[in-house]
Design a protein around this motif. Structure first.
Motif, PDB file in Angstrom:
ATOM      1  N   ARG A   1      -6.706 -36.090  16.814  1.00  0.00           N
ATOM      2  CA  ARG A   1      -7.650 -35.210  16.113  1.00  0.00           C
ATOM      3  C   ARG A   1      -8.125 -35.859  14.814  1.00  0.00           C
ATOM      4  NH1 ARG A   1     -11.595 -31.744  16.083  1.00  0.00           N
ATOM      5  NH2 ARG A   1     -11.420 -30.085  14.568  1.00  0.00           N
ATOM      6  N   ALA A   2      -7.214 -36.452  14.054  1.00  0.00           N
ATOM      7  CA  ALA A   2      -7.582 -37.108  12.799  1.00  0.00           C
ATOM      8  C   ALA A   2      -8.576 -38.236  13.056  1.00  0.00           C
ATOM      9  CB  ALA A   2      -6.333 -37.635  12.095  1.00  0.00           C
ATOM     10  N   ARG A   3      -8.349 -38.980  14.113  1.00  0.00           N
ATOM     11  CA  ARG A   3      -9.265 -40.083  14.445  1.00  0.00           C
ATOM     12  C   ARG A   3     -10.642 -39.550  14.817  1.00  0.00           C
ATOM     13  NH1 ARG A   3      -8.020 -45.269  18.261  1.00  0.00           N
ATOM     14  NH2 ARG A   3      -9.708 -46.518  17.420  1.00  0.00           N
ATOM     15  N   ARG A   4     -10.680 -38.468  15.622  1.00  0.00           N
ATOM     16  CA  ARG A   4     -11.969 -37.858  15.994  1.00  0.00           C
ATOM     17  C   ARG A   4     -12.706 -37.333  14.767  1.00  0.00           C
ATOM     18  NH1 ARG A   4      -9.021 -35.642  20.293  1.00  0.00           N
ATOM     19  NH2 ARG A   4      -8.978 -33.617  19.271  1.00  0.00           N
ATOM     20  N   LEU A   5     -11.960 -36.899  13.755  1.00  0.00           N
ATOM     21  CA  LEU A   5     -12.579 -36.405  12.524  1.00  0.00           C
ATOM     22  C   LEU A   5     -13.077 -37.537  11.631  1.00  0.00           C
ATOM     23  CD1 LEU A   5     -10.079 -33.538  11.665  1.00  0.00           C
ATOM     24  CD2 LEU A   5     -12.473 -33.290  12.384  1.00  0.00           C
ATOM     25  N   GLY A   6     -12.755 -38.758  12.009  1.00  0.00           N
ATOM     26  CA  GLY A   6     -13.230 -39.911  11.255  1.00  0.00           C
ATOM     27  C   GLY A   6     -12.302 -40.367  10.139  1.00  0.00           C
ATOM     28  N   LEU A   7     -11.079 -39.838  10.097  1.00  0.00           N
ATOM     29  CA  LEU A   7     -10.133 -40.277   9.071  1.00  0.00           C
ATOM     30  C   LEU A   7      -9.598 -41.658   9.422  1.00  0.00           C
ATOM     31  CD1 LEU A   7      -7.986 -37.043   8.544  1.00  0.00           C
ATOM     32  CD2 LEU A   7      -9.898 -37.850   7.159  1.00  0.00           C
ATOM     33  N   ASP A   8      -9.436 -42.493   8.398  1.00  0.00           N
ATOM     34  CA  ASP A   8      -8.782 -43.763   8.663  1.00  0.00           C
ATOM     35  C   ASP A   8      -7.269 -43.533   8.670  1.00  0.00           C
ATOM     36  OD1 ASP A   8      -7.888 -43.695   6.004  1.00  0.00           O
ATOM     37  OD2 ASP A   8      -9.317 -45.191   5.320  1.00  0.00           O
ATOM     38  N   ARG A   9      -6.534 -44.559   9.028  1.00  0.00           N
ATOM     39  CA  ARG A   9      -5.082 -44.435   9.169  1.00  0.00           C
ATOM     40  C   ARG A   9      -4.415 -43.941   7.878  1.00  0.00           C
ATOM     41  NH1 ARG A   9      -2.222 -47.852  12.834  1.00  0.00           N
ATOM     42  NH2 ARG A   9      -0.030 -47.391  12.700  1.00  0.00           N
ATOM     43  N   ALA A  10      -4.816 -44.480   6.743  1.00  0.00           N
ATOM     44  CA  ALA A  10      -4.210 -44.103   5.460  1.00  0.00           C
ATOM     45  C   ALA A  10      -4.475 -42.632   5.138  1.00  0.00           C
ATOM     46  CB  ALA A  10      -4.727 -45.001   4.343  1.00  0.00           C
ATOM     47  N   ALA A  11      -5.686 -42.160   5.380  1.00  0.00           N
ATOM     48  CA  ALA A  11      -6.021 -40.764   5.096  1.00  0.00           C
ATOM     49  C   ALA A  11      -5.271 -39.823   6.033  1.00  0.00           C
ATOM     50  CB  ALA A  11      -7.523 -40.548   5.210  1.00  0.00           C
ATOM     51  N   ALA A  12      -5.158 -40.202   7.291  1.00  0.00           N
ATOM     52  CA  ALA A  12      -4.428 -39.371   8.257  1.00  0.00           C
ATOM     53  C   ALA A  12      -2.945 -39.302   7.881  1.00  0.00           C
ATOM     54  CB  ALA A  12      -4.596 -39.930   9.665  1.00  0.00           C
ATOM     55  N   LEU A  13      -2.383 -40.431   7.500  1.00  0.00           N
ATOM     56  CA  LEU A  13      -0.975 -40.459   7.094  1.00  0.00           C
ATOM     57  C   LEU A  13      -0.761 -39.643   5.826  1.00  0.00           C
ATOM     58  CD1 LEU A  13       1.874 -41.472   7.570  1.00  0.00           C
ATOM     59  CD2 LEU A  13       1.262 -43.574   6.363  1.00  0.00           C
ATOM     60  N   ALA A  14      -1.660 -39.749   4.872  1.00  0.00           N
ATOM     61  CA  ALA A  14      -1.544 -38.990   3.622  1.00  0.00           C
ATOM     62  C   ALA A  14      -1.594 -37.491   3.902  1.00  0.00           C
ATOM     63  CB  ALA A  14      -2.649 -39.395   2.649  1.00  0.00           C
ATOM     64  N   ALA A  15      -2.470 -37.070   4.795  1.00  0.00           N
ATOM     65  CA  ALA A  15      -2.567 -35.644   5.137  1.00  0.00           C
ATOM     66  C   ALA A  15      -1.270 -35.164   5.802  1.00  0.00           C
ATOM     67  CB  ALA A  15      -3.762 -35.399   6.060  1.00  0.00           C
ATOM     68  N   ALA A  16      -0.715 -35.984   6.685  1.00  0.00           N
ATOM     69  CA  ALA A  16       0.541 -35.605   7.345  1.00  0.00           C
ATOM     70  C   ALA A  16       1.683 -35.541   6.326  1.00  0.00           C
ATOM     71  CB  ALA A  16       0.873 -36.604   8.456  1.00  0.00           C
ATOM     72  N   GLN A  17       1.730 -36.497   5.418  1.00  0.00           N
ATOM     73  CA  GLN A  17       2.777 -36.491   4.397  1.00  0.00           C
ATOM     74  C   GLN A  17       2.651 -35.282   3.470  1.00  0.00           C
ATOM     75  OE1 GLN A  17       2.130 -40.487   2.918  1.00  0.00           O
ATOM     76  NE2 GLN A  17       3.971 -41.236   3.968  1.00  0.00           N
ATOM     77  N   ASP A  18       1.425 -34.917   3.116  1.00  0.00           N
ATOM     78  CA  ASP A  18       1.209 -33.725   2.291  1.00  0.00           C
ATOM     79  C   ASP A  18       1.719 -32.475   3.009  1.00  0.00           C
ATOM     80  OD1 ASP A  18       0.082 -35.231   0.274  1.00  0.00           O
ATOM     81  OD2 ASP A  18      -1.993 -34.734   0.813  1.00  0.00           O
ATOM     82  N   ALA A  19       1.430 -32.389   4.306  1.00  0.00           N
ATOM     83  CA  ALA A  19       1.866 -31.228   5.094  1.00  0.00           C
ATOM     84  C   ALA A  19       3.394 -31.181   5.160  1.00  0.00           C
ATOM     85  CB  ALA A  19       1.255 -31.275   6.492  1.00  0.00           C
TER      86      ALA A  19
END
Length: 124
Positions: A99-117
């Motif tokens: 889902r993060a990839r489909r939204l256009g997030l790069d790996r760092a942004a996707a990881l940061a969002a998961a870590q925040d959660a």
């Protein structure tokens, strides 16, 4: 070995979540051994002074988590520990990554969002 359980009406967690968390903890710690037969939904609801639907909701969540298993008319039992939680977590992580990839997030942004959660749920 009886189920040791109480519900605090003043707790911030709803009663079904208190039941779910306490049974899960007792099962994971071994206080409730694998194969231990749990009270019926109505029986536990009566003991705790709660609606049967409240206990049923907790049991459904526990079954989804792989903590307990229902064997039809034979009752509900503590399930053998396995990799159910790990499999479900891996599947959820895979779904998130796609889902993060489909939204256009790069790996760092996707990881940061998961870590925040994770920090929001588990704390720092």
């Amino acid at each position: 070995m009886p189920l040791s359980l109480s519900v605090d009406p003043n707790a911030p967690e709803p009663p079904f979540e208190q039941i779910r968390a306490r049974i899960a903890e007792q099962a994971r710690s071994g206080a409730l051994p694998v194969g231990h037969k749990l009270p019926t939904v109505r029986g536990l609801a009566g003991e705790l002074g709660l609606a049967a639907n409240t206990v049923a909701k907790a049991y459904r969540a526990l079954e989804t988590d792989g903590v307990i298993e229902t064997r039809g008319r034979n009752g509900t039992f503590v399930a053998a520990p396995g990799d159910t939680a790990e499999r479900e977590a891996a599947a959820a992580a895979q779904t998130y990554a796609q889902r993060a990839r489909r939204l256009g997030l790069d790996r760092a942004a996707a990881l940061a969002a998961a870590q925040d959660a994770l920090r929001a749920v588990y704390g720092d």
